[in-house]
Design an enzyme around this catalytic site. Sequence first.
Site, PDB file in Angstrom:
ATOM      1  CD  GLU A   2       2.426  21.771  11.869  1.00  0.00           C
ATOM      2  OE1 GLU A   2       3.004  22.579  12.620  1.00  0.00           O
ATOM      3  OE2 GLU A   2       2.437  21.850  10.630  1.00  0.00           O
TER       4      GLU A   2
ATOM      5  CB  ALA B 194       6.731  26.540  16.187  1.00  0.00           C
TER       6      ALA B 194
ATOM      7  N   GLY C 298       2.578  23.627  15.862  1.00  0.00           N
ATOM      8  CA  GLY C 298       3.614  22.583  15.862  1.00  0.00           C
ATOM      9  C   GLY C 298       3.354  21.479  16.882  1.00  0.00           C
TER      10      GLY C 298
ATOM     11  CD  GLU D  27       0.193  26.427  12.506  1.00  0.00           C
ATOM     12  OE1 GLU D  27      -1.046  26.266  12.477  1.00  0.00           O
ATOM     13  OE2 GLU D  27       0.966  25.565  12.929  1.00  0.00           O
TER      14      GLU D  27
HETATM   15  N1  COA Z   1       5.426  30.206  21.436  1.00  0.00           N
HETATM   16  C1  COA Z   1       6.042  30.917  22.403  1.00  0.00           C
HETATM   17  N2  COA Z   1       5.517  31.120  23.605  1.00  0.00           N
HETATM   18  C2  COA Z   1       4.303  30.583  23.865  1.00  0.00           C
HETATM   19  C3  COA Z   1       3.599  29.869  22.903  1.00  0.00           C
HETATM   20  C4  COA Z   1       4.200  29.667  21.650  1.00  0.00           C
HETATM   21  N3  COA Z   1       3.625  28.965  20.669  1.00  0.00           N
HETATM   22  N4  COA Z   1       2.410  29.478  23.444  1.00  0.00           N
HETATM   23  C5  COA Z   1       2.393  29.963  24.690  1.00  0.00           C
HETATM   24  N5  COA Z   1       3.522  30.644  24.957  1.00  0.00           N
HETATM   25  C6  COA Z   1       3.910  31.325  26.188  1.00  0.00           C
HETATM   26  C7  COA Z   1       3.182  32.650  26.350  1.00  0.00           C
HETATM   27  O1  COA Z   1       3.829  33.668  25.607  1.00  0.00           O
HETATM   28  C8  COA Z   1       3.292  32.839  27.848  1.00  0.00           C
HETATM   29  O2  COA Z   1       4.588  33.276  28.159  1.00  0.00           O
HETATM   30  P1  COA Z   1       4.825  34.482  29.243  1.00  0.00           P
HETATM   31  O3  COA Z   1       4.244  33.961  30.518  1.00  0.00           O
HETATM   32  O4  COA Z   1       6.300  34.627  29.268  1.00  0.00           O
HETATM   33  O5  COA Z   1       4.074  35.652  28.702  1.00  0.00           O
HETATM   34  C9  COA Z   1       3.145  31.434  28.405  1.00  0.00           C
HETATM   35  O6  COA Z   1       3.485  30.566  27.323  1.00  0.00           O
HETATM   36  C10 COA Z   1       1.745  31.084  28.856  1.00  0.00           C
HETATM   37  O7  COA Z   1       0.844  31.327  27.794  1.00  0.00           O
HETATM   38  P2  COA Z   1      -0.453  32.266  27.912  1.00  0.00           P
HETATM   39  O8  COA Z   1      -0.785  32.768  26.542  1.00  0.00           O
HETATM   40  O9  COA Z   1      -0.258  33.286  28.978  1.00  0.00           O
HETATM   41  O10 COA Z   1      -1.534  31.203  28.414  1.00  0.00           O
HETATM   42  P3  COA Z   1      -3.105  31.285  28.189  1.00  0.00           P
HETATM   43  O11 COA Z   1      -3.697  30.223  29.076  1.00  0.00           O
HETATM   44  O12 COA Z   1      -3.614  32.671  28.358  1.00  0.00           O
HETATM   45  O13 COA Z   1      -3.361  30.870  26.659  1.00  0.00           O
HETATM   46  C11 COA Z   1      -2.967  29.562  24.645  1.00  0.00           C
HETATM   47  C12 COA Z   1      -3.031  29.583  26.203  1.00  0.00           C
HETATM   48  C13 COA Z   1      -2.461  28.219  24.239  1.00  0.00           C
HETATM   49  C14 COA Z   1      -4.385  29.769  24.091  1.00  0.00           C
HETATM   50  C15 COA Z   1      -2.039  30.705  24.161  1.00  0.00           C
HETATM   51  O14 COA Z   1      -0.812  30.597  24.858  1.00  0.00           O
HETATM   52  C16 COA Z   1      -1.743  30.677  22.682  1.00  0.00           C
HETATM   53  O15 COA Z   1      -2.588  31.050  21.889  1.00  0.00           O
HETATM   54  N6  COA Z   1      -0.510  30.274  22.294  1.00  0.00           N
HETATM   55  C17 COA Z   1      -0.045  30.316  20.941  1.00  0.00           C
HETATM   56  C18 COA Z   1      -0.678  29.212  20.121  1.00  0.00           C
HETATM   57  C19 COA Z   1      -0.234  29.289  18.679  1.00  0.00           C
HETATM   58  O16 COA Z   1      -0.530  30.203  17.956  1.00  0.00           O
HETATM   59  N7  COA Z   1       0.519  28.253  18.277  1.00  0.00           N
HETATM   60  C20 COA Z   1       0.961  28.130  16.936  1.00  0.00           C
HETATM   61  C21 COA Z   1       2.354  28.595  16.803  1.00  0.00           C
HETATM   62  S1  COA Z   1       2.952  28.342  15.167  1.00  0.00           S
END
Ligand code: COA
Length: 260
Positions: free
Chosen positions: A115, A66, A112, A135
């Site tokens: 999910e 999400a 999400g 989460e």
């Molecule tokens: N919500 C909002 N933005 C998200 C996102 C999310 N769930 N997941 C990734 N993004 C965005 C990042 O903020 C980043 O945006 P920016 O370039 O404007 O800063 C972009 O997507 C790329 O992500 P980034 O974190 O730079 O890539 P990465 O390769 O370093 O890491 C992940 C990849 C998937 C490990 C990492 O993005 C992550 O942990 N995301 C969140 C996962 C999460 O907690 N999901 C559950 C949400 S309830």
Amino acid sequence: MNYENIYIEEENSIATITIDRPKKLNALNKDTIRELHTAFKELDEDATTKVIIITGSGEKAFVAGADISEFADFSMKEGGKLAAKGQELLFDMVENLGTPVIAAVNGFALGGGLELAMACHFRVASDNARMGLPEVTLGVIPGYGGTQRLPQLVGKGRAMEMIMTAGMLDAEKALASGLVNYVVPQEELLPLCKKLASKISNNSAVAIKQAIKAINAGYSYDKDGYAVEIDAFGSCFGTNDFKEGTAAFLEKRKANFPGS
Ligand code: COA
């Protein structure tokens, strides 16, 4: 309908929905959830669409969760509403859709995103996919059905561990846990999903819809799955698909289901 966050391609009665926010790793914001709701509704109502595949754009992510930026300052009330609305509009809707839905998990499926994949009828993953429910690292729990559907798919102990550790499964571990049905190289992901969809589309859409209903009933706390199966089985006998399917068998020919 014009969409900004998704696009749809249709070929041979198979629709592929692609979530298209690659710069945000296809994170599900409110608009994307609404667009997905409309797309699933319209495709389900269109009798020519036999199977729906859902995937993410780019090679890195299916859906990374999400959109965290949208709920970071929510109150308790707003948080509850977020989960309820999302489940109603998308996750429960997809699970109970009469048209089969396959998740083509092409990279990260987190929060999400996992999910959503779990709400689909089954999942196929590319070998770079990584799946988890992180989460609790944010101070919340899965709110789009993850605490319910993950244990159904991988068992309670594995689900407890995944949710508590916020760890990610790689594709092979996801396959071994029953979370996905196949793992293939990324370039083979959509071709395999389309091959499976094509197999499904040769069968009776009416019967498949009843089968989805009966299977899901067994996972619903307020329904008797066996009773739903009896009802669904009986109602198949009143369909043109049943007449065609049985006639084709007895006449030793391939069935051509009218879909009614
Ligand atoms: N919500 C909002 N933005 C998200 C996102 C999310 N769930 N997941 C990734 N993004 C965005 C990042 O903020 C980043 O945006 P920016 O370039 O404007 O800063 C972009 O997507 C790329 O992500 P980034 O974190 O730079 O890539 P990465 O390769 O370093 O890491 C992940 C990849 C998937 C490990 C990492 O993005 C992550 O942990 N995301 C969140 C996962 C999460 O907690 N999901 C559950 C949400 S309830």
